[in-house]
Design a protein around this motif. Structure first.
Motif, short mmCIF file in Angstrom:
data_model
loop_
_atom_site.label_atom_id
_atom_site.label_comp_id
_atom_site.label_asym_id
_atom_site.label_seq_id
_atom_site.Cartn_x
_atom_site.Cartn_y
_atom_site.Cartn_z
N PHE A 86 0.81 -1.22 0.00
CA PHE A 86 0.00 0.00 0.00
C PHE A 86 0.84 1.26 0.00
O PHE A 86 1.96 1.29 0.52
CB PHE A 86 -0.88 0.06 1.26
CG PHE A 86 -1.99 -0.93 1.28
CD1 PHE A 86 -3.12 -0.77 0.50
CD2 PHE A 86 -1.91 -2.03 2.11
CE1 PHE A 86 -4.14 -1.69 0.53
CE2 PHE A 86 -2.94 -2.96 2.15
CZ PHE A 86 -4.05 -2.79 1.36
N VAL A 87 0.26 2.32 -0.55
CA VAL A 87 0.77 3.68 -0.36
C VAL A 87 -0.39 4.52 0.18
O VAL A 87 -1.55 4.12 0.08
CB VAL A 87 1.31 4.28 -1.68
CG1 VAL A 87 2.59 3.58 -2.10
CG2 VAL A 87 0.26 4.22 -2.78
N ILE A 88 -0.05 5.66 0.76
CA ILE A 88 -1.08 6.62 1.18
C ILE A 88 -1.24 7.66 0.08
O ILE A 88 -0.25 8.26 -0.38
CB ILE A 88 -0.71 7.31 2.51
CG1 ILE A 88 -0.54 6.29 3.64
CG2 ILE A 88 -1.79 8.35 2.88
CD1 ILE A 88 -1.81 5.56 4.04
N VAL A 89 -2.47 7.84 -0.35
CA VAL A 89 -2.79 8.73 -1.46
C VAL A 89 -3.75 9.81 -0.97
O VAL A 89 -4.62 9.54 -0.14
CB VAL A 89 -3.42 7.92 -2.62
CG1 VAL A 89 -3.97 8.83 -3.70
CG2 VAL A 89 -2.41 6.94 -3.21
N GLU A 90 -3.60 11.02 -1.48
CA GLU A 90 -4.53 12.11 -1.18
C GLU A 90 -5.18 12.59 -2.46
O GLU A 90 -4.54 12.60 -3.52
CB GLU A 90 -3.81 13.27 -0.49
CG GLU A 90 -4.76 14.40 -0.09
CD GLU A 90 -4.10 15.50 0.72
OE1 GLU A 90 -4.80 16.45 1.10
OE2 GLU A 90 -2.88 15.39 0.99
N ILE A 91 -6.44 12.96 -2.37
CA ILE A 91 -7.15 13.49 -3.54
C ILE A 91 -7.02 15.01 -3.52
O ILE A 91 -7.43 15.67 -2.55
CB ILE A 91 -8.62 13.06 -3.54
CG1 ILE A 91 -8.73 11.54 -3.55
CG2 ILE A 91 -9.36 13.66 -4.75
CD1 ILE A 91 -10.14 11.01 -3.36
#
Length: 372
Positions: free
Chosen positions: A358-363
Motif C-alpha cells: 500500500f501507499v497513502i494517497v490524497e485526492i
C-alpha cells in the motif's frame, strides 16, 4: 498420396496436443459494486486475448466462462456450482466482493476447484483452504498501514464508519482488533448500508465526539455520499480504503473528494513513482494497454484481476497439464511483481502480500496524489 497421408497424420498429432483451457470468472459487473467488477472482467478478457494471440499457455488456448454476480451472494453460489459441475472449468477468478467469496469458499474445496478471489477480507484465506487464494491486499494490512500513518502524524482518537456488508464487517473487525497494537482509541463507531442515500446523522455524532480522524470503510456509491455529507458538515481528516481508489469515486463525490486520504495500490499513482521503481514498468504497461483498449481509466480493482490471471497462468504452466497440481503450484508462486505488489505465496499464506503493498494517497483537485 503418402506425402498427403503423412501431412494429415502430423496435423492430427499436432492438434492432439493443442487444447482449450476453460477458465471461470465471477465478477460483479452490474449492481452496487459494478464499477469494481467491470474493470476486472475487462482486464481478464484483455489478458486472455493477449495470451491466445501469443499461442496460449503451454499451447492451450483460454476460453473464458464468465457470469455477472451483480454482487449478490445467492447468484454467486449458483454460478460457482454451474462453473464447477456444468462448465467444467479448471479454476475460477473472482468474485469481486468479500461476502460473495465467503459463501463459496467451502464449495471450492468440495469441488476441488482453485479459486483466486479479487476481494479483500483476510477471512477468505484464514484459516487456509487448499483451494482458495486472493490477490487483493488484506483488510488487516489496510488497517496496519492506516494506523501507522495516523499515529505518525499524532492522530490517535479515531472514529470509524463501516458498511454493513462482508467487506465492511471484516474491515470493522480488523480495525477493532489492531487498534490496541498501535495505541489507537476507537472513540466512535457508526455503520451504514451500501444502499443508503444519506449518512448525515451518523457523521453528526462523529463530529460531536471531536475525534482526530474518521475512517470510512466501504465500496460503491455510499463512500462518495459520506464524502459529500462530511463536507456539508464541515468535517475534515476523512480517510478511506482502497474501496474508494477509483476515478468513479471522485466522479461521484465531486469536490467533496478533495482532501480525503486513503490506502491504495500504486496503480492509481503509477506515473508519480520515481524512475527505477521496481513496480513502475509493470504498472505503466498495464495502464497503457487497458486505457488504450477500453478508453477508461485503470483502477486497482482491474489490477486484482490482472494479478489473479497471471498467478493462475504461472501455476498452469508449471502444472504441465496435471490439474491436480494447480493449488500446490499457486502456493509456490514467489517474487511475482503484480499490480498490488510483490506476491510470495506459501502453504500458510494464500495472499502473499505485506502492508508495503500500500501507499497513502490524497485526492487534490480531483486527482490522486502520492502522499506517502
Amino acid at each position: 498420396m503418402k506425402k498427403v497421408l503423412v501431412f494429415l497424420l502430423l496435423l492430427a498429432s499436432a492438434s492432439a496436443f493443442a487444447g482449450t483451457i476453460k477458465l471461470g470468472a465471477l465478477f460483479s459487473v452490474t449492481g452496487p459494486a459494478g464499477y469494481l467488477g467491470l474493470p476486472e472482467k475487462q482486464t481478464v478478457e484483455m489478458l486472455a486475448d493477449q495470451i491466445n494471440a501469443a499461442g496460449g499457455i503451454n499451447g492451450d488456448k483460454i476460453e473464458l466462462v464468465f457470469y455477472d454476480t451483480q454482487g449478490d451472494e445467492n447468484r454467486t453460489l449458483s454460478y460457482f456450482k454451474r462453473l464447477a459441475a456444468k462448465d467444467k472449468v479448471v479454476a475460477v477468478l473472482g468474485p469481486t466482493r468479500t461476502g460473495s467469496t465467503l459463501v463459496i469458499k467451502d464449495l471450492a474445496e468440495k469441488f476441488r476447484l482453485p479459486l483466486i478471489s479479487c476481494a479483500t477480507s483476510q477471512q477468505i484465506v484464514t484459516p487456509v483452504n487448499k483451494y482458495v487464494f486472493k490477490t487483493a491486499q488484506s483488510d488487516t494490512l489496510v488497517v496496519e498501514k492506516l494506523f501507522e500513518h495516523l499515529v505518525k502524524i499524532g492522530k490517535k482518537k479515531i472514529a470509524i464508519i463501516t458498511e454493513q456488508s462482508g467487506y465492511g464487517t471484516t474491515g470493522r473487525d480488523a480495525l477493532l482488533e489492531v487498534a490496541p497494537k498501535y495505541g489507537v482509541n476507537i472513540a466512535v463507531e457508526e455503520k451504514f448500508r451500501d444502499t443508503d442515500k444519506d449518512m448525515t446523522s451518523q457523521l453528526a455524532k462523529i463530529k460531536a465526539a471531536g475525534v482526530d480522524a474518521v475512517i470510512c470503510w466501504g465500496v460503491g456509491p455510499a463512500p462518495a455520499i459520506i464524502a459529500r455529507n462530511a463536507k456539508a458538515l464541515g468535517m475534515g481528516n476523512i480517510y478511506m480504503t482502497q474501496g474508494a481508489a477509483s476515478a468513479k469515486f471522485i466522479e461521484l463525490a465531486g469536490d467533496a473528494a478533495d482532501g480525503i486520504k486513503l490506502t491504495a495500490g500504486r496503480i492509481i499513482v503509477a506515473e508519480q513513482l520515481p524512475e527505477g521503481d521496481r513496480y513502475k514498468k509493470v504498472l505503466m504497461d498495464y495502464k497503457k494497454n487497458f486505457e488504450s483498449r477500453f478508453n477508461a481509466p485503470v483502477s486497482a480493482f482491474g489490477g486484482h484481476a490482472y494479478d489473479a490471471f497471471h498467478i493462475f497462468k504461472t501455476a498452469y504452466e508449471k502444472s504441465k497439464g496435471d490439474l491436480s497440481r494447480l493449488p500446490a503450484e499457486i502456493e509456490k508462486v514467489k517474487g511475482f511483481i503484480g499490480i498490488a505488489g510483490e506476491f510470495n505465496m506459501s502453504p500458510t499464506d494464500h495472499t502473499g502480500l505485506t502492508k508495503d503493498a500500500f501507499v497513502i494517497v490524497e485526492i487534490k483537485n480531483g486527482k490522486f496524489i502520492l502522499a506517502e
